[in-house]
Design an enzyme around this catalytic site. Structure first.
Site, PDB file in Angstrom:
ATOM      1  N   LYS A   1       4.984 -10.063   9.058  1.00 54.32           N
ATOM      2  CA  LYS A   1       4.483  -9.044   9.985  1.00 54.32           C
ATOM      3  C   LYS A   1       2.955  -9.137  10.073  1.00 54.32           C
ATOM      4  CE  LYS A   1       3.996  -4.856  11.888  1.00 54.32           C
ATOM      5  NZ  LYS A   1       2.851  -4.366  11.182  1.00 54.32           N
TER       6      LYS A   1
ATOM      7  N   VAL B   1      10.992  -7.457   9.387  1.00 55.77           N
ATOM      8  CA  VAL B   1      12.189  -6.603   9.499  1.00 55.77           C
ATOM      9  C   VAL B   1      11.953  -5.640  10.660  1.00 55.77           C
ATOM     10  CG1 VAL B   1      13.633  -4.886   8.339  1.00 55.77           C
ATOM     11  CG2 VAL B   1      12.689  -6.814   7.045  1.00 55.77           C
TER      12      VAL B   1
ATOM     13  N   MET C   1       0.845  -1.192   0.000  1.00 57.72           N
ATOM     14  CA  MET C   1       0.000   0.000   0.000  1.00 57.72           C
ATOM     15  C   MET C   1       0.889   1.255   0.000  1.00 57.72           C
ATOM     16  SD  MET C   1      -3.441  -0.961   2.044  1.00 57.72           S
ATOM     17  CE  MET C   1      -2.847  -0.668   3.698  1.00 57.72           C
TER      18      MET C   1
ATOM     19  N   HIS D   1       9.394  -3.465   3.320  1.00 56.49           N
ATOM     20  CA  HIS D   1       8.944  -3.684   1.940  1.00 56.49           C
ATOM     21  C   HIS D   1      10.125  -4.002   1.026  1.00 56.49           C
ATOM     22  CE1 HIS D   1       5.633  -0.849   3.335  1.00 56.49           C
ATOM     23  NE2 HIS D   1       4.950  -1.895   2.932  1.00 56.49           N
TER      24      HIS D   1
HETATM   25  O1  PAF Z   1      -0.199  -5.852   3.563  1.00 58.01           O
HETATM   26  C1  PAF Z   1      -0.621  -4.907   2.874  1.00 58.01           C
HETATM   27  O2  PAF Z   1       0.047  -3.889   2.698  1.00 58.01           O
HETATM   28  C2  PAF Z   1      -1.993  -5.013   2.225  1.00 58.01           C
HETATM   29  O3  PAF Z   1      -2.892  -5.664   3.056  1.00 58.01           O
HETATM   30  C3  PAF Z   1      -1.956  -5.668   0.832  1.00 58.01           C
HETATM   31  C4  PAF Z   1      -1.505  -7.121   0.911  1.00 58.01           C
HETATM   32  C5  PAF Z   1      -1.018  -4.890  -0.077  1.00 58.01           C
HETATM   33  C6  PAF Z   1      -3.350  -5.665   0.195  1.00 58.01           C
HETATM   34  O4  PAF Z   1      -3.834  -4.366   0.042  1.00 58.01           O
END
Ligand code: PAF
EC number: 6.3.2.1
Length: 282
Positions: free
Chosen positions: A156, A183, A36, A43
């Site tokens: 997480k 992390v 998101m 990430h």
């Molecule tokens: O973990 C997230 O950031 C969200 O739940 C995802 C998997 C991108 C779905 O919108």
């Protein structure tokens, strides 16, 4: 470093044609990292994991999915840092970014949704009863749009990872789900986009969660694990505990062997979650 910016795709037609071309119509694996945005080291570790798949074409989706936020949650406040995100992805060499608008993703509004199994009703599902249906609906769409062969999710969001694995298994979806470790900052705080909401004092307080998990994980029986974790949480009364639960790794019954200790709490106005593996000897 010689950084090449990932190609940014925003429409269904663009994502389909760019990924078909880059993968040689399926000759190379397409590895999806759904996010998101508001990207952090957590990430980027998922992107690096994606790049370990031999021959991978790596696509990172950035989409703040309205369907997984209930009324009164932080949809509007959720941090949106698109340009900085793309820069970070250039730094790690991601190939593509897919950044659709809500209209591209839901042209007919939220119509067909994916209903998760019973595991979505515990833990997060107790206070966020519509959350996992929103997650599965968007993740399923992202799988279909990218035709990915693999997708990487962080531990997480442990319950999310499990619910997604179940969707893939139950629907015979032809792709591999890869779970990647949490992390943490040096303080132990699990990296999260929502950490940006924390003041300095709250950030310090928030380390109580990982300290509680670590105290629990050092014990050997379920009673000892829960008592040790709870003692750490009780010593920080400013934290509003929502749940502390010790369950099997499949979020079912506890077993002798590997289990999961999971916590959710509010630190000020910010709701945080964390979890860790715990080995029970009895
Ligand atoms: O973990 C997230 O950031 C969200 O739940 C995802 C998997 C991108 C779905 O919108």
């Amino acid at each position: 470093m010689n950084e090449t910016s990932p190609q940014v795709l925003t429409t269904v037609a663009e994502v389909r044609s760019a990924l078909a071309d880059a993968s040689g119509n399926g000759a190379r694996p397409v590895v999806l990292v759904p996010t998101m945005g508001a990207l952090h080291e957590g990430h980027l570790s998922l992107v690096k994991r994606a790049q370990e798949v031999p021959g991978a074409v790596v696509v990172v989706s950035i989409f703040v999915n309205p369907l997984q936020f209930a009324a009164g949650e932080d949809l509007d406040a959720y941090p949106r840092t698109f340009d900085a995100d793309v820069e970070k992805l250039a730094g790690v060499g991601a190939d593509f970014v897919f950044a659709p608008t809500p209209t591209v993703m839901y042209p007919a509004g939220p119509r067909t949704v994916i209903h998760p199994g019973p595991v979505a009703t515990i833990l997060e599902g107790k206070t966020r009863p519509t959350h996992f249906a929103g997650v599965l609906t968007v993740v399923n769409k992202l799988f279909n749009l990218t035709k990915c062969t693999h997708a990487v999710f962080g531990e997480k969001d442990y319950q999310q990872l499990l619910v997604i694995r179940q969707m893939v298994e139950d629907n015979n979806m032809d792709l591999e789900i890869i779970g990647a470790p949490i992390v943490r900052e040096d303080s132990g705080l699990a990296r999260s986009s929502r950490n940006t909401y924390l003041s300095e004092a709250e950030r310090e307080l928030a380390t109580t969660l990982s300290k509680a998990l670590a105290a629990g994980a050092a014990e050997h029986t379920a009673e000892e694990v829960l008592a040790a974790a709870r003692a750490v949480l009780d010593a920080a009364p400013a934290i509003e505990l929502e749940y502390l639960e010790l369950l099997g790794a499949d979020l079912g019954e506890r077993v002798v062997g590997e289990n999961r200790l999971l916590v959710a709490a509010r630190v000020g106005a910010t709701r945080l979650i964390d979890n860790c593996a715990v080995t029970l000897s009895a």
